[in-house]
Design a protein around this motif. Structure first.
Motif: not given
Length: 115
Positions: A4, A7, A22, A26
């Motif tokens: 994550i 990116s 995570a 998100w």
């Protein structure tokens, strides 16, 4: 988490500093970008309603409309084909009234591709 992080751009990364799971990342990213998508949605919908041939070739006009409907589909708001046909007809202009009338009032509505 490393995937994550690798990116994301720096401007997005600052929004998730200090988050440890995570799920948190998100959820935070989702909240941040939903409002951006809603603004984009309104802009795209308005552009689709306003699109007109206005000196474009028919091919250019179709591509312009298709780009807008593709963009809407990409953000999860696909435009049904029957509405795409109506938007297409609406923006053609008076010189196409005979064509629009002959197609629009057929009992079997053609696809956008057929039009």
């Amino acid at each position: 988490m490393s995937w994550i992080y690798s990116s994301l751009t720096g401007s997005v990364m600052v929004r998730i500093v200090g988050l440890t799971t995570a799920f948190e990342v998100w959820t935070t990213l989702g909240r941040n970008f939903v409002s951006a998508n809603n603004n984009g949605l309104l802009d795209l919908e308005q552009s689709l309603q306003d699109v007109s041939k206005d000196g474009l070739s028919v091919q250019e006009y179709v591509i312009k409309g298709k780009d807008l409907t593709d963009s809407l589909a990409a953000i999860g708001e696909p435009v049904p084909e029957n509405k795409q046909v109506r938007f297409f007809f609406r923006g053609l202009g008076l010189e196409y009234n005979v064509f629009v009338t002959s197609i629009a009032y057929r009992p079997d509505q053609p696809s956008l591709e057929d039009v």
